[in-house]
Design a protein around this motif. Structure first.
Motif, mmCIF file in Angstrom:
data_model
loop_
_atom_site.group_PDB
_atom_site.id
_atom_site.type_symbol
_atom_site.label_atom_id
_atom_site.label_comp_id
_atom_site.label_asym_id
_atom_site.label_seq_id
_atom_site.Cartn_x
_atom_site.Cartn_y
_atom_site.Cartn_z
ATOM 1 N N GLN A 89 88.129 47.728 27.520
ATOM 2 C CA GLN A 89 88.856 47.732 28.790
ATOM 3 C C GLN A 89 89.023 49.146 29.333
ATOM 4 O O GLN A 89 88.903 49.391 30.538
ATOM 5 N N LEU A 90 89.302 50.097 28.433
ATOM 6 C CA LEU A 90 89.449 51.488 28.867
ATOM 7 C C LEU A 90 88.149 52.007 29.463
ATOM 8 O O LEU A 90 88.153 52.640 30.534
ATOM 9 N N LEU A 91 87.036 51.751 28.805
ATOM 10 C CA LEU A 91 85.760 52.265 29.293
ATOM 11 C C LEU A 91 85.374 51.655 30.636
ATOM 12 O O LEU A 91 84.685 52.295 31.432
ATOM 13 N N GLN A 101 92.688 62.163 34.840
ATOM 14 C CA GLN A 101 93.282 60.830 34.844
ATOM 15 C C GLN A 101 92.768 60.013 33.660
ATOM 16 O O GLN A 101 93.524 59.262 33.033
ATOM 17 N N GLY A 102 91.496 60.165 33.365
ATOM 18 C CA GLY A 102 90.909 59.449 32.241
ATOM 19 C C GLY A 102 91.556 59.828 30.924
ATOM 20 O O GLY A 102 91.784 58.967 30.058
ATOM 21 N N LEU A 103 91.873 61.113 30.759
ATOM 22 C CA LEU A 103 92.529 61.553 29.531
ATOM 23 C C LEU A 103 93.913 60.923 29.394
ATOM 24 O O LEU A 103 94.343 60.571 28.286
ATOM 25 N N THR A 104 94.603 60.762 30.498
ATOM 26 C CA THR A 104 95.912 60.110 30.449
ATOM 27 C C THR A 104 95.762 58.640 30.065
ATOM 28 O O THR A 104 96.497 58.130 29.208
ATOM 29 N N ALA A 105 94.803 57.957 30.688
ATOM 30 C CA ALA A 105 94.576 56.554 30.353
ATOM 31 C C ALA A 105 94.163 56.407 28.888
ATOM 32 O O ALA A 105 94.629 55.491 28.193
ATOM 33 N N GLU A 106 93.300 57.294 28.416
ATOM 34 C CA GLU A 106 92.888 57.253 27.012
ATOM 35 C C GLU A 106 94.085 57.442 26.089
ATOM 36 O O GLU A 106 94.218 56.750 25.073
ATOM 37 N N SER A 107 94.966 58.370 26.426
ATOM 38 C CA SER A 107 96.132 58.629 25.592
ATOM 39 C C SER A 107 97.064 57.426 25.554
ATOM 40 O O SER A 107 97.630 57.099 24.496
ATOM 41 N N PHE A 108 97.260 56.758 26.702
ATOM 42 C CA PHE A 108 98.076 55.535 26.704
ATOM 43 C C PHE A 108 97.492 54.506 25.739
ATOM 44 O O PHE A 108 98.213 53.900 24.933
ATOM 45 N N ALA A 109 96.178 54.299 25.831
ATOM 46 C CA ALA A 109 95.526 53.300 24.984
ATOM 47 C C ALA A 109 95.604 53.699 23.513
ATOM 48 O O ALA A 109 95.870 52.858 22.642
ATOM 49 N N GLY A 274 89.847 62.767 23.575
ATOM 50 C CA GLY A 274 89.125 62.967 24.825
ATOM 51 C C GLY A 274 87.750 62.342 24.837
ATOM 52 O O GLY A 274 87.063 62.362 25.859
ATOM 53 N N GLY A 275 87.329 61.744 23.726
ATOM 54 C CA GLY A 275 85.957 61.281 23.600
ATOM 55 C C GLY A 275 85.571 60.131 24.490
ATOM 56 O O GLY A 275 84.413 60.036 24.915
ATOM 57 N N CYS A 276 86.501 59.210 24.777
ATOM 58 C CA CYS A 276 86.151 58.124 25.681
ATOM 59 C C CYS A 276 85.767 58.690 27.051
ATOM 60 O O CYS A 276 84.872 58.165 27.721
ATOM 61 N N THR A 288 78.470 54.843 24.850
ATOM 62 C CA THR A 288 79.716 55.255 24.199
ATOM 63 C C THR A 288 80.279 54.097 23.386
ATOM 64 O O THR A 288 80.656 54.254 22.219
ATOM 65 N N LEU A 289 80.323 52.905 23.976
ATOM 66 C CA LEU A 289 80.829 51.748 23.240
ATOM 67 C C LEU A 289 79.885 51.373 22.101
ATOM 68 O O LEU A 289 80.337 50.934 21.039
ATOM 69 N N LEU A 290 78.595 51.564 22.298
ATOM 70 C CA LEU A 290 77.639 51.296 21.232
ATOM 71 C C LEU A 290 77.941 52.162 20.011
ATOM 72 O O LEU A 290 77.932 51.683 18.871
ATOM 73 N N MET A 291 78.240 53.442 20.237
ATOM 74 C CA MET A 291 78.607 54.318 19.128
ATOM 75 C C MET A 291 79.912 53.881 18.481
ATOM 76 O O MET A 291 80.045 53.898 17.254
ATOM 77 N N ILE A 292 80.876 53.465 19.293
ATOM 78 C CA ILE A 292 82.194 53.102 18.763
ATOM 79 C C ILE A 292 82.115 51.797 17.970
ATOM 80 O O ILE A 292 82.638 51.708 16.853
ATOM 81 N N LEU A 293 81.479 50.779 18.520
ATOM 82 C CA LEU A 293 81.416 49.492 17.831
ATOM 83 C C LEU A 293 80.553 49.557 16.575
ATOM 84 O O LEU A 293 80.845 48.889 15.581
#
Length: 317
Positions: A89-91, A101-109, A274-276, A288-293
């Motif tokens: 959902q974040l990505l 803004q993305g860093l803030t959203a990432e931090s919330f998640a 900050g990676g997302c 990015t999701l491929l690496m994470i999953l």
């Protein structure tokens, strides 16, 4: 093989997205006739198999590429469904946001997942590591160039709190001083960085407080402000927080023995340094999701092919 329970057509998923309760949804792109312009996505990752050039390809959260084990990815998402859904959902959101803004959203998640049962269980099951000396970030200016070196080789340059503070200060200096025309990030020793120091996970137990600390001290927040002058030279392992920070650089070179990995899903969390944000800008949200999953190590050659690094060198400068 993928479980039949995970397989669904794009049209069926659009009709049932709100009621989809599986940890992933698998869409066989080769079996789809065309695009579904009003496609709805469920909370979980939507994984495509087949040609990425299919008209539906861009709507997938990720597409299984050659040499990746799609079944292992769905198994990982099944073990950590909340983290997998959260990062998907974040990505989806990040392309519409600025990097700050993305860093803030990432931090919330990330803060939300820090308080999750899965992450607390991972912390409880993790053995207590032997104590190591505190890390250090060496900062040296040569003319109009600033050299920032991760200096904790005995711990594989695992980034602890003193190193995070040092990185934040170094990038803040570069951000504030326009006379610094080049910022070079590198690691001391045979490893660029093994990521965040795992012994510090769980030391701040309140997710809201953890978010506020990250907002004030995350090195990535200053790195994005000098990213147009930032270069990273990678040698050896580049994992987790180390990769997340390096990926903000306008140019990354890597030795041919280097490799790259995002292992956070197995901890019940997502990349939170900050990676997302940084990897989405470098290689796109799907890879990015491929690496994470997958949690898979990416070799230097593949990193170059993807654009995760810009050049391979015989040895890191």
């Amino acid at each position: 093989m993928f479980s039949a329970a995970f397989r669904v057509s794009a049209a069926e998923l659009t009709m049932s997205a709100g009621q989809w309760r599986e940890p992933v949804a698998i869409i066989d792109l080769d079996a789809e006739s065309g695009d579904v312009p009003d496609m709805n996505l469920p909370a979980c990752p939507v994984v495509g198999i087949g040609s990425p050039d299919h008209p539906l390809g861009h709507r997938m959260d990720t597409i299984v590429e050659p040499h990746f084990d799609g079944a292992a990815m769905t198994e990982a998402a099944s073990r950590h469904p909340v983290a997998a859904a959260c990062v998907a959902q974040l990505l989806r959101l990040l392309p519409a946001l600025s990097r700050e803004q993305g860093l803030t959203a990432e931090s919330f998640a990330y803060a939300m997942l820090q308080g999750s049962e899965a992450h607390r269980a991972w912390i409880a099951a993790s053995p207590s590591p032997d104590p190591l000396p505190e890390g250090h970030v060496e900062v040296a200016r040569e003319g109009d160039e600033l050299y920032v070196t991760l200096d904790r080789p005995a711990a594989g340059n695992a980034i602890d709190r003193p190193m995070r503070d040092g990185l934040h200060e170094a990038f803040a200096l570069a951000s504030a001083d326009a006379s610094i025309t080049r910022v070079v990030l590198r690691g001391n020793g045979k490893t660029f960085s093994l990521g965040a120091d795992l012994s510090e996970f769980g030391t701040t137990t309140d997710p809201a407080t953890a978010h506020m600390i990250r907002f004030a001290t995350l090195p990535a927040r200053e790195a994005v402000r000098c990213a147009d002058r930032l270069e990273a030279h990678v040698d050896g392992a580049c994992v987790g927080a180390g990769l997340e920070l390096a990926a903000f650089a306008r140019r990354i070179t890597a030795s041919r023995r280097s490799w790259f990995q995002l292992p956070e899903l197995a901890m019940g969390i997502l990349p939170g340094a900050g990676g997302c944000v940084s990897l989405t800008h470098r290689i796109g949200r799907q890879r990015t999701l491929l690496m994470i999953l997958s949690g898979r190590r990416i070799a230097a050659r593949q990193a170059l092919d993807w654009g995760l690094v810009d050049a391979l060198v015989d040895a890191a400068p």
